[in-house]
Scaffold this active site. Structure first.
Site, PDB file in Angstrom:
ATOM      1  N   CYS A  55       0.781  -1.225  -0.059  1.00 44.09           N
ATOM      2  CA  CYS A  55      -0.077  -0.076   0.044  1.00 44.09           C
ATOM      3  C   CYS A  55       0.785   1.258   0.087  1.00 44.09           C
ATOM      4  O   CYS A  55       0.487   2.265  -0.609  1.00 44.09           O
ATOM      5  CB  CYS A  55      -1.021  -0.005   1.196  1.00 44.09           C
ATOM      6  N   ASP A  87      -4.556  -2.513   6.950  1.00 47.45           N
ATOM      7  CA  ASP A  87      -5.505  -3.169   7.158  1.00 47.45           C
ATOM      8  C   ASP A  87      -5.559  -4.484   6.798  1.00 47.45           C
ATOM      9  O   ASP A  87      -6.102  -5.382   7.297  1.00 47.45           O
ATOM     10  CB  ASP A  87      -6.864  -2.480   7.037  1.00 47.45           C
ATOM     11  N   CYS A 128      -2.314   3.491   2.253  1.00 40.87           N
ATOM     12  CA  CYS A 128      -3.491   2.816   2.760  1.00 40.87           C
ATOM     13  C   CYS A 128      -4.513   3.539   3.540  1.00 40.87           C
ATOM     14  O   CYS A 128      -4.545   4.693   3.882  1.00 40.87           O
ATOM     15  CB  CYS A 128      -2.774   1.535   3.514  1.00 40.87           C
ATOM     16  N   ASP A 129      -5.466   2.703   4.046  1.00 41.83           N
ATOM     17  CA  ASP A 129      -6.873   3.318   4.451  1.00 41.83           C
ATOM     18  C   ASP A 129      -6.551   4.592   5.466  1.00 41.83           C
ATOM     19  O   ASP A 129      -7.359   5.591   5.088  1.00 41.83           O
ATOM     20  CB  ASP A 129      -7.604   2.264   5.260  1.00 41.83           C
ATOM     21  N   LYS A 130      -6.020   4.488   6.345  1.00 46.82           N
ATOM     22  CA  LYS A 130      -6.220   5.472   7.556  1.00 46.82           C
ATOM     23  C   LYS A 130      -5.140   6.746   7.243  1.00 46.82           C
ATOM     24  O   LYS A 130      -5.146   7.810   7.791  1.00 46.82           O
ATOM     25  CB  LYS A 130      -6.000   5.157   8.935  1.00 46.82           C
ATOM     26  N   CYS A 200      -5.265  -1.364  -1.984  1.00 45.70           N
ATOM     27  CA  CYS A 200      -6.291  -2.587  -2.419  1.00 45.70           C
ATOM     28  C   CYS A 200      -6.948  -1.780  -3.523  1.00 45.70           C
ATOM     29  O   CYS A 200      -7.568  -0.802  -3.622  1.00 45.70           O
ATOM     30  CB  CYS A 200      -7.092  -2.633  -1.154  1.00 45.70           C
ATOM     31  N   GLU A 450     -12.556  -3.256  11.798  1.00 45.07           N
ATOM     32  CA  GLU A 450     -13.316  -3.618  10.720  1.00 45.07           C
ATOM     33  C   GLU A 450     -13.536  -4.999  10.727  1.00 45.07           C
ATOM     34  O   GLU A 450     -12.558  -5.889  11.002  1.00 45.07           O
ATOM     35  CB  GLU A 450     -12.565  -3.070   9.412  1.00 45.07           C
ATOM     36  N   SER A 476     -14.883  -2.922   6.299  1.00 46.75           N
ATOM     37  CA  SER A 476     -13.878  -2.578   5.257  1.00 46.75           C
ATOM     38  C   SER A 476     -14.603  -2.316   4.007  1.00 46.75           C
ATOM     39  O   SER A 476     -15.947  -2.458   3.910  1.00 46.75           O
ATOM     40  CB  SER A 476     -13.030  -3.992   4.837  1.00 46.75           C
TER      41      SER A 476
END
Length: 558
Positions: A55, A87, A128-130, A200, A450, A476
């Site tokens: 990521c 994640d 990535c996500d956060k 992702c 998640e 997620s």
């Protein structure tokens, strides 16, 4: 007059100018900077590089190109690295408790590094996500000229002639547990899904939030669409270095871009692309930093009036790379503008959102990923905001892929994600059940994990459309099915979800916007005792003590 010539207006002068700042200059010289470089604006290049996952794998290289752009435009780049929690790796483990908390830590660390050195501007690279909402939160909090750049999506893998992502790996785990596939097939799926660098590849949280950055105007339109391994990404990074210097000269700041209109646009884009429900949580947090009023009801209004016009995983066919080839976010915005569903707003480039749309290349005529509003895939967005005796402060319903709006059934209550996953893998969940996972909220988790391991296992066992799942935790972006998350108040704070018992009938109604039970929760509340904290020291304990409601973004509240 350039910023480099007009030093009396530089924020960094308090740290580097005048006779008494000689010690600071001496230390800067030791890093390889000369006197001319020190006199120029000092621009933070902050990234979340790590080699623990794909990521963020390309961010350090992108930082070098951002730095080149800053130097070419008359500034001096100063590089910082902060953390990332991945994640896809942490999912389903105790480590997932660190994920949402990392959003707060990243934001805080950027503030400390940039303010601690009185830097003039910043470019934040995220993956990535956060790391993505954290970039936006830091820009809004510090409110100095800045740009955010997403490192880009991973390319999709291919198996049996079809595109696959990490989503299919999680679902294969469920299929393996149900005996539908063997060890060799599971290994084949996991070996093909992630071919290189990038976050992702579906319209999961990372790609949803990358679109949010562009829609909010904090990233240049189209820049985040460029995939991680696309050679053009390096030029995009270099251009960000030039843009931040332009913004420093004209004193264009993040809060000049962020308004109620920009957040309304973002909420509509999240719905139009059937994006991650995490967008609700993160946009609330970003708006809080920007001091822009935003509530759960704003997301309901966006969902009710915005159809789904992008055919993206997890509920659709296509990946982010295929979305980019089809025109990317720009094409989504074109269609929303044609239907008068978005407003013109300023962006980090100095041009308005509509000007950027008009300047972009047209989408391929034969693309099938994004359709006009008149031919929408679904008539309304991908989620709804519900209330009731199980969620007096609200919660988020992720609408099923088949458009289902109602579900009722008996509760199957579990106290953690791990217990639920074991029950799913053991075949103990039946069609018609409402799976309840509690004590996974911001404070109770702590960290609001998640539930992808559980939801994907349900899909893998063929139960994705036949059960509902409700939780005070999160989902997620790769989750699909009839799922309700972000239930507030959470169980650890005395919310209704903490009072449920096995067999209680639960009604979830997206049309009436209700989530409720006929069980006598008031009687049970009289004997309710708050659970002991799961963690009593360290950052998890600190977060648990200060975590606010999910209905306000689950930020740490002083």
């Amino acid at each position: 007059m350039s910023a480099s010539q007009n030093n009396d207006k530089l924020r960094s002068d308090v740290m580097k100018s005048g006779p008494d700042r000689a010690p600071a200059r001496a230390m800067l010289y030791a890093t390889g900077l000369d006197e001319a470089a020190v006199r120029k604006p000092l621009v933070a290049v902050v990234h979340t590089w790590s080699n623990i996952s794909p990521c963020n794998l390309n961010l350090r290289e992108l930082a070098e190109h951002v730095a080149e752009g800053v130097r070419a435009a008359g500034g001096t780049p100063v590089e910082f690295n902060t953390i990332a929690v991945t994640d896809g790796i942490a999912m389903g483990t105790p480590g997932m408790r660190a994920s949402l908390i990392s959003r707060e830590v990243i934001t805080d660390s950027i503030e400390l590094a940039v303010d601690g050195h009185s830097l003039d501007a910043m470019v934040v690279l995220c993956g990535c996500d956060k790391t993505i909402p954290a970039a936006a939160m830091a820009l809004a909090r510090l409110n100095i000229p800045g740009v955010a750049l997403y490192g880009g999506s991973i390319d999709h893998g291919t198996l049996d002639g079809k595109s696959i992502t990490i989503q299919q790996v999680f679902e294969a785990v469920g299929a393996h547990g149900a005996g539908k596939i063997d060890d060799a097939r599971l290994h084949e799926v996991e070996s093909r899904a992630c071919p290189g660098a990038g976050a992702c590849g579906g319209q999961f949280t990372a790609n949803t939030m990358s679109m949010m950055l562009m829609t909010l105007g904090l990233s240049p339109l189209g820049f985040n669409d460029v995939a991680a391994t696309d050679p053009h990404k390096l030029e995009v990074a270099r251009r960000c270095g030039g843009i931040v210097m332009e913004n420093l000269r004209r004193n264009l700041r993040p809060r000049d871009l962020l308004s109620s209109a920009t957040f309304r646009n973002a909420a509509r884009v999240a719905n139009a692309t059937a994006g991650s429900t995490n967008a609700v949580l993160h946009l609330l947090a970003i708006a809080g930093e920007a001091q822009v009023p935003l509530s759960l009801e704003d997301f309901e209004a966006a969902s009710k009036t915005t159809p789904v016009i992008a055919d993206l995983m997890p509920g659709g066919k296509y990946t982010a790379v295929e979305m980019t080839a089809a025109g990317g976010l720009t094409q989504v915005l074109r269609e929303l503008r044609a239907a008068k569903l978005i407003e013109d707003t300023p962006t980090v480039t100095g041009k308005s959102l509509f000007e950027e749309i008009d300047a972009a290349a047209p989408a391929p005529a034969d693309q099938q990923v994004v359709v006009p509003v008149a031919r929408a895939f679904k008539p309304r967005g991908g989620y709804s905001i519900l209330y009731g005796n199980l969620a007096t402060e609200g919660c988020v319903l992720k609408l099923a892929g088949k458009g289902r709006l109602k579900f009722s059934g008996p509760a199957r209550v579990f106290e953690s994600e791990e217990d639920t996953f074991k029950a799913v893998q053991a075949g103990a969940i039946r069609a018609g059940d409402v799976v309840v996972i509690r004590n996974e909220g911001p404070a109770g988790g702590p960290g609001m994990r998640e539930m992808l391991a559980v939801t994907a296992a349900l899909v893998g066992r063929g139960l994705g459309d036949d059960v509902a799942l409700i939780t005070d935790g999160r989902f997620s972006g790769a989750t699909h099915g009839f799922m309700v998350g972000h239930i507030a108040p959470e169980a650890a704070k005395g919310g209704g979800i903490g009072l449920l018992r096995d067999g209680d009938m639960i009604v979830i109604d997206g049309e009436r916007r209700v989530i409720e039970t006929d069980a006598d929760l008031d009687a049970r509340r009289k004997s309710w005792v708050a659970p002991e904290p799961k963690v009593k020291r360290g950052i998890l304990a600190k977060y648990a003590k200060s975590a606010g409601s999910a209905s306000r973004g689950a930020v740490m509240e002083i």
